[in-house]
Motif scaffolding. Structure first.
Motif, PDB file in Angstrom:
ATOM      1  N   LYS A  27      76.384  -5.385 -97.623  1.00 33.87           N
ATOM      2  CA  LYS A  27      77.494  -6.244 -97.386  1.00 33.87           C
ATOM      3  C   LYS A  27      79.006  -5.607 -97.312  1.00 33.87           C
ATOM      4  O   LYS A  27      79.706  -5.587 -96.546  1.00 33.87           O
ATOM      5  N   ASP A  46      76.590  -6.966 -90.763  1.00 34.69           N
ATOM      6  CA  ASP A  46      75.995  -8.188 -89.961  1.00 34.69           C
ATOM      7  C   ASP A  46      74.773  -7.808 -89.110  1.00 34.69           C
ATOM      8  O   ASP A  46      73.783  -8.466 -88.911  1.00 34.69           O
ATOM      9  N   ARG A  47      74.996  -6.679 -88.355  1.00 36.45           N
ATOM     10  CA  ARG A  47      73.947  -6.184 -87.282  1.00 36.45           C
ATOM     11  C   ARG A  47      72.733  -5.765 -88.108  1.00 36.45           C
ATOM     12  O   ARG A  47      71.582  -5.921 -87.978  1.00 36.45           O
TER      13      ARG A  47
END
Length: 191
Positions: free
Chosen positions: A104, A111-112
């Motif tokens: 993260k 996010d992908r």
């Protein structure tokens, strides 16, 4: 009287010998403190620029429940995890939290990569590069790999000698760079 007033002014300006010693000691202490502060500033700037191995970074990096003092310490932690964890087994809950936070905070497209959510992390052999790599298994059972080195470097820059080599694979595309077996010998049985 003018001459006596001038001599009085001179006498008032004179400092006793014992006060001179204290002033000199005070000045040397101040110079020592300034030198120490300058040394600390230099070390912090060097660490931010990645100049020294193991030198402290500007601020501690927290990844999941784990805190790292240097970018090299963070790299070493994930390197050891990658090379000592058994392949094709899900990592434990603690390592899961650390790897998820690393992804993260450190991945450019986190996010992908995460997608619908991460069910587990595993160490596997990469099919293309034939080396150990971290893989994430998503909730929908799709699998993707990620580079811990790039994530660490994004969170806290690594020293120059540990930077990611972006064109490292180009060397293998050249003449003879790892393209199977070759050589001059013809082996047995050739006529």
């Amino acid at each position: 009287m003018a001459a006596s007033e001038a001599s009085m002014e001179v006498e008032e300006v004179k400092v006793p010998a014992e006060d001179c010693d204290n002033g000199a000691a005070k000045r040397s202490r101040e110079e020592d403190v300034e030198a120490q502060q300058e040394e600390k500033r230099t070390k912090t700037e060097d660490a931010e620029n990645g100049a020294g191995e193991g030198e402290p970074i500007a601020a501690e990096s927290v990844v999941g429940p784990k805190t790292f003092d240097t970018s090299v310490a963070m790299f070493d932690y994930f390197f050891k995890l990658l090379h000592f964890w058994s392949p094709n087994l899900n990592v434990n809950k603690y390592e899961y939290l650390v790897l998820l936070d690393l992804l993260k905070k450190g991945h450019v497209e986190a996010d992908r990569k995460i997608g619908v959510g991460v069910k587990a992390f595993q160490v596997r052999f990469h099919p293309q590069f034939k080396s150990r790599c971290f893989f994430l298994i998503r909730e929908d059972d799709s699998v993707d790999d990620f580079s811990f080195r790039k994530c660490v470097d994004h969170i806290s820059p690594l020293p120059d000698n540990m930077q990611v080599k972006h064109d490292a694979n180009k060397a293998l595309r050249g003449k003879g760079g790892g393209r199977g077996r070759g050589g001059r010998g013809r082996g047995r049985g050739w006529k």
